[in-house]
Design a protein around this motif. Sequence first.
Motif, PDB file in Angstrom:
ATOM      1  N   ALA A  31      -4.352  -9.708  -5.955  1.00 47.61           N
ATOM      2  CA  ALA A  31      -3.421  -8.651  -6.372  1.00 47.61           C
ATOM      3  C   ALA A  31      -3.981  -7.264  -6.074  1.00 47.61           C
ATOM      4  N   ILE A  32      -5.262  -7.059  -6.378  1.00 48.19           N
ATOM      5  CA  ILE A  32      -5.872  -5.742  -6.183  1.00 48.19           C
ATOM      6  C   ILE A  32      -6.000  -5.401  -4.698  1.00 48.19           C
ATOM      7  N   LEU A  33      -6.473  -6.326  -3.885  1.00 47.61           N
ATOM      8  CA  LEU A  33      -6.658  -6.063  -2.453  1.00 47.61           C
ATOM      9  C   LEU A  33      -5.325  -5.810  -1.753  1.00 47.61           C
ATOM     10  N   LEU A  34      -4.309  -6.606  -2.068  1.00 42.22           N
ATOM     11  CA  LEU A  34      -3.005  -6.433  -1.430  1.00 42.22           C
ATOM     12  C   LEU A  34      -2.319  -5.151  -1.881  1.00 42.22           C
ATOM     13  N   PHE A  35      -2.602  -4.729  -3.110  1.00 39.31           N
ATOM     14  CA  PHE A  35      -1.968  -3.521  -3.631  1.00 39.31           C
ATOM     15  C   PHE A  35      -2.647  -2.253  -3.135  1.00 39.31           C
ATOM     16  N   THR A  36      -3.970  -2.302  -2.967  1.00 34.95           N
ATOM     17  CA  THR A  36      -4.714  -1.094  -2.603  1.00 34.95           C
ATOM     18  C   THR A  36      -4.850  -0.877  -1.094  1.00 34.95           C
ATOM     19  N   ALA A  37      -4.517  -1.860  -0.277  1.00 31.18           N
ATOM     20  CA  ALA A  37      -4.641  -1.695   1.175  1.00 31.18           C
ATOM     21  C   ALA A  37      -3.696  -0.626   1.744  1.00 31.18           C
ATOM     22  N   PRO A  38      -2.404  -0.600   1.372  1.00 28.63           N
ATOM     23  CA  PRO A  38      -1.507   0.414   1.930  1.00 28.63           C
ATOM     24  C   PRO A  38      -1.967   1.861   1.750  1.00 28.63           C
ATOM     25  N   PRO A  39      -2.528   2.254   0.585  1.00 29.68           N
ATOM     26  CA  PRO A  39      -3.039   3.619   0.479  1.00 29.68           C
ATOM     27  C   PRO A  39      -4.161   3.925   1.472  1.00 29.68           C
ATOM     28  N   ILE A  40      -4.892   2.893   1.896  1.00 29.69           N
ATOM     29  CA  ILE A  40      -5.930   3.096   2.909  1.00 29.69           C
ATOM     30  C   ILE A  40      -5.280   3.432   4.244  1.00 29.69           C
ATOM     31  N   TYR A  41      -4.107   2.831   4.511  1.00 30.66           N
ATOM     32  CA  TYR A  41      -3.367   3.183   5.722  1.00 30.66           C
ATOM     33  C   TYR A  41      -2.900   4.639   5.659  1.00 30.66           C
ATOM     34  N   SER A  42      -2.560   5.091   4.465  1.00 30.53           N
ATOM     35  CA  SER A  42      -2.182   6.499   4.291  1.00 30.53           C
ATOM     36  C   SER A  42      -3.364   7.392   4.652  1.00 30.53           C
ATOM     37  N   ALA A  43      -4.553   7.010   4.175  1.00 30.35           N
ATOM     38  CA  ALA A  43      -5.760   7.789   4.484  1.00 30.35           C
ATOM     39  C   ALA A  43      -5.992   7.832   5.991  1.00 30.35           C
ATOM     40  N   ALA A  44      -5.690   6.732   6.676  1.00 28.56           N
ATOM     41  CA  ALA A  44      -5.857   6.695   8.135  1.00 28.56           C
ATOM     42  C   ALA A  44      -4.966   7.749   8.792  1.00 28.56           C
ATOM     43  N   ASP A  45      -3.750   7.902   8.287  1.00 28.79           N
ATOM     44  CA  ASP A  45      -2.843   8.924   8.826  1.00 28.79           C
ATOM     45  C   ASP A  45      -3.417  10.324   8.635  1.00 28.79           C
ATOM     46  N   TYR A  46      -4.063  10.567   7.506  1.00 30.14           N
ATOM     47  CA  TYR A  46      -4.661  11.879   7.260  1.00 30.14           C
ATOM     48  C   TYR A  46      -5.763  12.163   8.278  1.00 30.14           C
ATOM     49  N   PHE A  47      -6.594  11.154   8.562  1.00 31.33           N
ATOM     50  CA  PHE A  47      -7.670  11.325   9.537  1.00 31.33           C
ATOM     51  C   PHE A  47      -7.110  11.590  10.937  1.00 31.33           C
ATOM     52  N   VAL A  48      -6.035  10.891  11.290  1.00 33.67           N
ATOM     53  CA  VAL A  48      -5.435  11.062  12.616  1.00 33.67           C
ATOM     54  C   VAL A  48      -4.821  12.454  12.749  1.00 33.67           C
ATOM     55  N   LEU A  49      -4.139  12.931  11.709  1.00 33.88           N
ATOM     56  CA  LEU A  49      -3.564  14.276  11.771  1.00 33.88           C
ATOM     57  C   LEU A  49      -4.668  15.325  11.894  1.00 33.88           C
ATOM     58  N   ALA A  50      -5.763  15.147  11.145  1.00 29.91           N
ATOM     59  CA  ALA A  50      -6.882  16.085  11.226  1.00 29.91           C
ATOM     60  C   ALA A  50      -7.420  16.150  12.655  1.00 29.91           C
ATOM     61  N   LYS A  51      -7.552  14.992  13.284  1.00 27.87           N
ATOM     62  CA  LYS A  51      -8.036  14.934  14.664  1.00 27.87           C
ATOM     63  C   LYS A  51      -7.074  15.676  15.595  1.00 27.87           C
ATOM     64  N   THR A  52      -5.777  15.521  15.349  1.00 28.50           N
ATOM     65  CA  THR A  52      -4.763  16.174  16.185  1.00 28.50           C
ATOM     66  C   THR A  52      -4.805  17.689  16.021  1.00 28.50           C
ATOM     67  N   LEU A  53      -4.974  18.161  14.791  1.00 28.48           N
ATOM     68  CA  LEU A  53      -5.056  19.600  14.548  1.00 28.48           C
ATOM     69  C   LEU A  53      -6.301  20.195  15.207  1.00 28.48           C
TER      70      LEU A  53
END
Length: 320
Positions: free
Chosen positions: A80-102
């Motif tokens: 339950a914990i791993l499946l629930f907390t994985a999507p927010p990690i994908y959100s963090a990935a988007d933040y890193f990608v946007l930072a790289k783009t900027l």
Amino acid sequence: MTTCDPSSPLWCYVPNKGAAYAFAILYFLNAVGHWYQCWKYKAKYTIPLAVGATFTTVGFCFKIVSSYHLDVLGLWIPAAILLFTAPPIYSAADYFVLAKTLHYIPSQAPMHPGRVVTTFVTLDTLCEMLMGTGVGQVVNYDNPKKVRIGTILIKCGLILQILLFLAFVAVAFRFHSNVRKANLVGRWTTVLYVLYTSAFVISVRCLYRVVEYFMGTTGPLFRHEAYFHVFEATLMLINVLVLNFFHPARFLPKSNKIFLNENGQEESADRGGWDDKRPFFITLVDPFNLVGLLKEREEKKKRKDNAYLMDTKAGSTNAV
């Protein structure tokens, strides 16, 4: 009220073993792909994608084992914990990608490129802590008070995460608008469309979770696995697959020292193209440089007022 399956008191439904096996395999292959791409492109900023896919893979593995032992709490909790907390990690990935783009187009960045991660990931971590604490409380089925507190924490975390993601999309859209006006659109713009796609599917997943927890543990979203398969497992798989096929490192340079200048030509500098002379602490507290923007606005107003007064005086002199 939807009846909970008595044979599966923890999941409230009998997990579909075939679907769990399928998702475990698909996410495993995806995780391997992302780890390989991180190594191939030397793209450390995409590591959260690989970590998220790994979490999801392990989560489904625990769910598979749990499906054979439906009453074992020690198997249900990590799943339950791993499946629930994985999507927010994908959100963090988007933040890193946007930072790289900027970093690549610093002249049009609406905020300090180096503070995208510190700002959004820090706030996202707070949301994650709220939801993680909430999940930890919800597992106490025999304590209604803890379940209620956990549900409230999860709701708050999900709503804050949606608001945070809307702010993230606003920053990306403003950056995209600036780039278009400056006529700096190029092949790298694909990264922005990938981010929009990712933001959309992650937002749909967050809305699904919000509705699920507002309906409560007796609602159909919580007690029917099909909703989870469609609105979380499948959507997040689409998200990571899109980032596999359109990996940001294919469109952006490896080093932050390489950037596009205002004429659309690539340059290289030790500190990159972003020049912010403010103290480091100030950039953390005010990544958008709101103080500077307000001062600039006041100065423009003063210049405009002074110009108006000069014109008025000149007109009066001419009249005499």
